[in-house]
Motif scaffolding. Structure first.
Motif, PDB file in Angstrom:
ATOM      1  N   CYS A 103       5.518 -13.689 -19.529  1.00  0.00           N
ATOM      2  CA  CYS A 103       4.661 -14.616 -18.775  1.00  0.00           C
ATOM      3  C   CYS A 103       5.396 -15.233 -17.583  1.00  0.00           C
ATOM      4  CB  CYS A 103       4.136 -15.708 -19.701  1.00  0.00           C
ATOM      5  SG  CYS A 103       3.068 -15.074 -21.014  1.00  0.00           S
ATOM      6  N   ASP A 104       6.715 -15.348 -17.698  1.00  0.00           N
ATOM      7  CA  ASP A 104       7.492 -15.935 -16.600  1.00  0.00           C
ATOM      8  C   ASP A 104       7.545 -15.019 -15.386  1.00  0.00           C
ATOM      9  OD1 ASP A 104       8.053 -18.079 -18.249  1.00  0.00           O
ATOM     10  OD2 ASP A 104       9.986 -17.257 -18.914  1.00  0.00           O
ATOM     11  N   PHE A 105       7.239 -13.742 -15.569  1.00  0.00           N
ATOM     12  CA  PHE A 105       7.375 -12.760 -14.487  1.00  0.00           C
ATOM     13  C   PHE A 105       6.038 -12.254 -13.959  1.00  0.00           C
ATOM     14  CE2 PHE A 105      11.338 -12.535 -16.875  1.00  0.00           C
ATOM     15  CZ  PHE A 105      12.291 -12.591 -15.861  1.00  0.00           C
ATOM     16  N   MET A 106       4.953 -12.802 -14.465  1.00  0.00           N
ATOM     17  CA  MET A 106       3.640 -12.328 -14.029  1.00  0.00           C
ATOM     18  C   MET A 106       3.222 -12.980 -12.718  1.00  0.00           C
ATOM     19  SD  MET A 106       1.365 -11.803 -17.420  1.00  0.00           S
ATOM     20  CE  MET A 106       1.892 -10.721 -18.739  1.00  0.00           C
ATOM     21  N   ALA A 107       2.442 -12.231 -11.925  1.00  0.00           N
ATOM     22  CA  ALA A 107       1.960 -12.714 -10.632  1.00  0.00           C
ATOM     23  C   ALA A 107       0.786 -11.843 -10.199  1.00  0.00           C
ATOM     24  CB  ALA A 107       3.087 -12.634  -9.602  1.00  0.00           C
ATOM     25  N   PRO A 108      -0.003 -12.313  -9.209  1.00  0.00           N
ATOM     26  CA  PRO A 108      -1.045 -11.438  -8.647  1.00  0.00           C
ATOM     27  C   PRO A 108      -0.375 -10.231  -7.986  1.00  0.00           C
ATOM     28  CG  PRO A 108      -1.377 -13.727  -7.986  1.00  0.00           C
ATOM     29  CD  PRO A 108      -0.024 -13.652  -8.592  1.00  0.00           C
ATOM     30  N   ARG A 109      -0.769  -9.034  -8.393  1.00  0.00           N
ATOM     31  CA  ARG A 109      -0.127  -7.828  -7.885  1.00  0.00           C
ATOM     32  C   ARG A 109      -1.162  -6.791  -7.482  1.00  0.00           C
ATOM     33  NH1 ARG A 109       5.385  -8.087  -9.284  1.00  0.00           N
ATOM     34  NH2 ARG A 109       5.796  -9.599 -10.950  1.00  0.00           N
ATOM     35  N   VAL A 110      -0.680  -5.834  -6.717  1.00  0.00           N
ATOM     36  CA  VAL A 110      -1.513  -4.702  -6.338  1.00  0.00           C
ATOM     37  C   VAL A 110      -0.852  -3.443  -6.893  1.00  0.00           C
ATOM     38  CG1 VAL A 110      -0.374  -4.497  -4.094  1.00  0.00           C
ATOM     39  CG2 VAL A 110      -2.602  -3.451  -4.432  1.00  0.00           C
ATOM     40  N   THR A 111      -1.638  -2.614  -7.566  1.00  0.00           N
ATOM     41  CA  THR A 111      -1.149  -1.339  -8.077  1.00  0.00           C
ATOM     42  C   THR A 111      -1.629  -0.227  -7.156  1.00  0.00           C
ATOM     43  OG1 THR A 111      -1.195  -2.120 -10.367  1.00  0.00           O
ATOM     44  CG2 THR A 111      -1.162   0.256 -10.034  1.00  0.00           C
ATOM     45  N   ILE A 112      -0.726   0.650  -6.760  1.00  0.00           N
ATOM     46  CA  ILE A 112      -1.050   1.734  -5.829  1.00  0.00           C
ATOM     47  C   ILE A 112      -1.748   2.866  -6.586  1.00  0.00           C
ATOM     48  CG2 ILE A 112      -0.153   3.301  -4.080  1.00  0.00           C
ATOM     49  CD1 ILE A 112       0.235   0.262  -3.523  1.00  0.00           C
ATOM     50  N   LEU A 113      -2.921   3.260  -6.114  1.00  0.00           N
ATOM     51  CA  LEU A 113      -3.692   4.343  -6.719  1.00  0.00           C
ATOM     52  C   LEU A 113      -3.551   5.649  -5.938  1.00  0.00           C
ATOM     53  CD1 LEU A 113      -7.012   2.423  -7.506  1.00  0.00           C
ATOM     54  CD2 LEU A 113      -5.017   2.731  -8.983  1.00  0.00           C
ATOM     55  N   ALA A 114      -3.310   5.543  -4.645  1.00  0.00           N
ATOM     56  CA  ALA A 114      -3.183   6.734  -3.805  1.00  0.00           C
ATOM     57  C   ALA A 114      -1.841   7.423  -4.062  1.00  0.00           C
ATOM     58  CB  ALA A 114      -3.285   6.348  -2.332  1.00  0.00           C
ATOM     59  N   ASP A 115      -1.784   8.729  -3.825  1.00  0.00           N
ATOM     60  CA  ASP A 115      -0.530   9.457  -3.989  1.00  0.00           C
ATOM     61  C   ASP A 115       0.533   8.928  -3.035  1.00  0.00           C
ATOM     62  OD1 ASP A 115      -1.473  11.092  -6.001  1.00  0.00           O
ATOM     63  OD2 ASP A 115      -2.232  12.602  -4.613  1.00  0.00           O
ATOM     64  N   LYS A 116       0.107   8.517  -1.849  1.00  0.00           N
ATOM     65  CA  LYS A 116       1.025   7.933  -0.880  1.00  0.00           C
ATOM     66  C   LYS A 116       0.264   6.918  -0.034  1.00  0.00           C
ATOM     67  CE  LYS A 116       0.293  11.907   2.176  1.00  0.00           C
ATOM     68  NZ  LYS A 116       0.917  12.999   2.930  1.00  0.00           N
ATOM     69  N   LEU A 117       0.911   5.831   0.281  1.00  0.00           N
ATOM     70  CA  LEU A 117       0.273   4.768   1.058  1.00  0.00           C
ATOM     71  C   LEU A 117       1.324   4.138   1.956  1.00  0.00           C
ATOM     72  CD1 LEU A 117      -2.461   3.319   1.381  1.00  0.00           C
ATOM     73  CD2 LEU A 117      -1.651   1.615  -0.261  1.00  0.00           C
ATOM     74  N   ARG A 118       1.012   4.040   3.237  1.00  0.00           N
ATOM     75  CA  ARG A 118       1.992   3.516   4.191  1.00  0.00           C
ATOM     76  C   ARG A 118       2.095   1.998   4.135  1.00  0.00           C
ATOM     77  NH1 ARG A 118       1.103   7.493   9.465  1.00  0.00           N
ATOM     78  NH2 ARG A 118       1.881   9.356   8.421  1.00  0.00           N
ATOM     79  N   ILE A 119       3.314   1.529   4.293  1.00  0.00           N
ATOM     80  CA  ILE A 119       3.597   0.097   4.395  1.00  0.00           C
ATOM     81  C   ILE A 119       3.816  -0.199   5.874  1.00  0.00           C
ATOM     82  CG2 ILE A 119       5.171  -1.755   3.741  1.00  0.00           C
ATOM     83  CD1 ILE A 119       5.903  -0.075   1.262  1.00  0.00           C
ATOM     84  N   ARG A 120       3.074  -1.167   6.407  1.00  0.00           N
ATOM     85  CA  ARG A 120       3.095  -1.421   7.850  1.00  0.00           C
ATOM     86  C   ARG A 120       3.605  -2.835   8.155  1.00  0.00           C
ATOM     87  NH1 ARG A 120       0.356   2.637  10.462  1.00  0.00           N
ATOM     88  NH2 ARG A 120      -0.938   3.990   9.153  1.00  0.00           N
ATOM     89  N   SER A 121       4.116  -2.988   9.371  1.00  0.00           N
ATOM     90  CA  SER A 121       4.651  -4.285   9.791  1.00  0.00           C
ATOM     91  C   SER A 121       3.552  -5.233  10.255  1.00  0.00           C
ATOM     92  CB  SER A 121       5.666  -4.097  10.923  1.00  0.00           C
ATOM     93  OG  SER A 121       5.072  -3.433  12.033  1.00  0.00           O
ATOM     94  N   THR A 122       2.391  -4.688  10.622  1.00  0.00           N
ATOM     95  CA  THR A 122       1.240  -5.483  11.047  1.00  0.00           C
ATOM     96  C   THR A 122      -0.018  -4.946  10.371  1.00  0.00           C
ATOM     97  OG1 THR A 122       0.960  -4.052  12.990  1.00  0.00           O
ATOM     98  CG2 THR A 122       2.235  -6.085  13.295  1.00  0.00           C
ATOM     99  N   PRO A 123      -1.049  -5.786  10.193  1.00  0.00           N
ATOM    100  CA  PRO A 123      -2.258  -5.352   9.481  1.00  0.00           C
ATOM    101  C   PRO A 123      -3.198  -4.529  10.359  1.00  0.00           C
ATOM    102  CG  PRO A 123      -2.475  -7.644  10.136  1.00  0.00           C
ATOM    103  CD  PRO A 123      -1.087  -7.220  10.533  1.00  0.00           C
ATOM    104  N   GLU A 124      -2.721  -3.367  10.787  1.00  0.00           N
ATOM    105  CA  GLU A 124      -3.516  -2.492  11.644  1.00  0.00           C
ATOM    106  C   GLU A 124      -2.911  -1.101  11.619  1.00  0.00           C
ATOM    107  OE1 GLU A 124      -3.132  -3.934  15.677  1.00  0.00           O
ATOM    108  OE2 GLU A 124      -1.100  -4.657  15.255  1.00  0.00           O
ATOM    109  N   LYS A 125      -3.710  -0.113  11.944  1.00  0.00           N
ATOM    110  CA  LYS A 125      -3.248   1.271  11.964  1.00  0.00           C
ATOM    111  C   LYS A 125      -2.934   1.658  13.401  1.00  0.00           C
ATOM    112  CE  LYS A 125      -4.464   5.926  10.395  1.00  0.00           C
ATOM    113  NZ  LYS A 125      -5.510   6.774   9.769  1.00  0.00           N
TER     114      LYS A 125
END
Length: 534
Positions: free
Chosen positions: A154-176
């Motif tokens: 419980c000490d380590f839980m937080a709102p998280r996102v789990t990746i479903l796609a085989d690959k997903l890019r991480i970007r520096s700004t919220p735009e493509k």
């Protein structure tokens, strides 16, 4: 005291609103049955009423919400295991700790695993687990199990996102857009969610990229799933992730280096601003008249198009030549001769350099520094991974900043400039212990001896003897052409390079690296000597 209460109140309201915005949004993509059973609070429950609610009411509402989410998160594990370590441990396909090839991922402190076999036959001290879409083995000494694991989870839980796609890019700004790709995440990985950014992106906490704390990923339902829970394994062996670091990948086809120029034209040494190493990666920004404009290693410039692979050829080269690298996340980090904090630190490494990885042990990374020119050859070079001071990932080499010396103020300066430019012609050629050939192979002192001999300077054969020649120089007064010396774990000088200006040194580094350009203090220098006599 009032200020602290106000901050706590804002934090509680913020957490409630975060739950609402994240989890209600994820429910919009669910079935009606899932919507009805989703344990989230509606905006009406937390909107206007939140401002009027007392601190105790807010705390109660938040505690209830968190408890519900914790119970739901724990229910997803039939046999929960919790990783307990200083920073992270290795996730392996097999239990041989001396084989870096069996590392398939890493697990950070507090990560959750499904324990498949707590005592696999013939593998004492290991547990077979599943986490983050990966299945393999972890050292049992770092695994907490049973009710104790559930309580501490419980000490380590937080709102998280789990990746479903085989690959997903991480970007520096919220735009493509081109040029904002930082890295990529693999299917099954989890990241802490900080907030929403518009309707299409999530802001996530980033702890695996040097100098980056926040980044953005797509929020589309086919790509991610939002939930409250534990961190899980991060994939490390998927070289495919390397491809996703580039929007328009280009890979150097040269056997040594390609010159990067400030303009799309060959003006000799006048417009060289960097070197693009063999099989290094870059983002291709544009093309004009047989030149490609690229961005690599923080350098933007032009290279000849014919020397750069693109498309499928670039992808194949990237997958073939991606290597495990360590990136230091602090100004200086002790290097020890053995993977033990009681082992003496014999040098330091800096954040200005990427280091090739020889092996990974739980809590330690073994680096490829220098083979040197003494009988010891390669030596122990271990750095601790505690406190997240170093991160490890598959990556391509990238461009190196390099501007040829052009000091023509006097004859002495011209000689130094010519020497440096001559030495850098051989970057990319092989390292051979005991060798003196600039083309077929040399070791560090063979390199400096051969270069200096062309300019009328006779040097002894080995670095420890070369360090006794010339005049002592301070780091404040160092000039291109001066020799920089480094010591082995016993404190004996066993490595040398030539300072080329701009805070860089060219040296015959090791069998893995060959002749390369590094930051002059990529490890701790012990002496600088002027052997040119000017």
């Amino acid at each position: 005291m009032k200020k602290r209460k106000s901050k706590n109140r804002i934090r509680r309201i913020g957490l409630l609103l975060l739950f609402a915005s994240l989890f209600l949004c994820s429910c919009r993509h669910s079935s009606e049955k899932e919507k009805a059973s989703a344990s989230v609070l509606s905006p009406s429950e937390m909107g206007g009423d939140s401002d009027k609610a007392s601190d105790s009411e807010l705390k109660l509402k938040l505690d209830e919400k968190i408890k519900t989410e914790q119970e739901e998160a724990l229910s997803k594990y039939q046999n929960l295991g919790l990783v307990q370590c200083d920073s992270y441990i290795n996730f392996r396909s097999d239990t041989n700790e001396n084989d870096i090839r069996n590392i398939i991922g890493l697990l950070r402190n507090g990560a959750g695993v499904e324990v498949l076999d707590a005592n696999p036959e013939g593998k004492d001290g290991w547990a077979k687990v599943r986490s983050g879409g990966l299945e393999g083995y972890i050292a049992k000494q770092y695994l907490l199990e049973g009710e104790e694991a559930k309580k501490k989870a419980c000490d380590f839980m937080a709102p998280r996102v789990t990746i479903l796609a085989d690959k997903l890019r991480i970007r520096s700004t919220p735009e493509k857009i081109e040029g904002n790709t930082l890295s990529s995440c693999a299917k099954g990985e989890r990241y802490i969610v900080l907030s929403r950014s518009g309707k299409d992106y999530l802001k996530i906490f980033m702890d695996t990229i040097e100098g980056v704390e926040e980044a953005y990923i797509s929020s589309k339902s086919e790509n991610v799933r939002l939930e409250y829970g534990l961190d899980e394994a991060r994939s490390l062996n998927l070289r495919q992730k390397v491809l996703n670091m580039y929007d328009n990948l280009g890979v150097s086809k040269a056997q040594d280096y390609i010159n990067i120029r400030s303009s799309p034209e060959d003006k000799g040494i006048e417009n060289i601003i960097g070197k693009f190493p063999s099989f290094a990666g870059a983002n291709i920004l544009s093309e004009e008249n047989g030149w490609l404009k690229i961005e690599s290693g923080g350098i933007t410039g032009y290279v000849k198009a014919e020397l750069v692979a693109r498309g499928k050829e670039a992808e194949n080269l990237a997958l073939e030549h991606a290597t495990v690298m360590a990136i230091v996340n602090t100004d200086a980090l002790n290097v020890r001769s053995n993977p033990d904090l009681n082992s003496s630190a014999w040098t330091k490494i800096t954040r200005d350099q990427r280091y090739s990885v020889v092996n990974q042990l739980d809590g330690w990374v073994q680096l490829d520094l220098d083979s040197g020119d003494d009988e010891d050859g390669e030596q122990g070079a271990f750095v601790s991974t505690r406190d997240n001071n170093v991160s490890v990932s598959y990556a391509l080499y990238e461009a190196i900043s390099y501007r040829p010396a052009q000091d023509r103020a006097n004859q002495a300066a011209k000689r130094r400039s010519d020497l440096v430019n001559f030495a850098c012609q051989f970057v990319g050629n092989p390292y051979v212990w005991g060798g003196t050939s600039l083309t077929r192979g040399c070791d560090c002192s063979g390199f400096t001896q051969t270069i200096m001999s062309k300019y009328g300077v006779s040097l002894p054969r080995v670095s420890r003897e070369q360090a006794k020649t010339g005049i002592k120089v301070s780091s404040e007064n160092i000039k291109p052409g001066d020799l920089i010396f480094y010591a082995n774990r016993r404190g004996v000088i066993n490595h040398v390079g030539i300072y080329i200006g701009n805070g860089q040194v060219v040296n015959a580094a090791s069998r893995r690296s060959g002749i390369r350009i590094y930051r002059w203090n990529y490890r701790t220098p012990v002496a600088i000597r002027n052997v040119l006599g000017e």
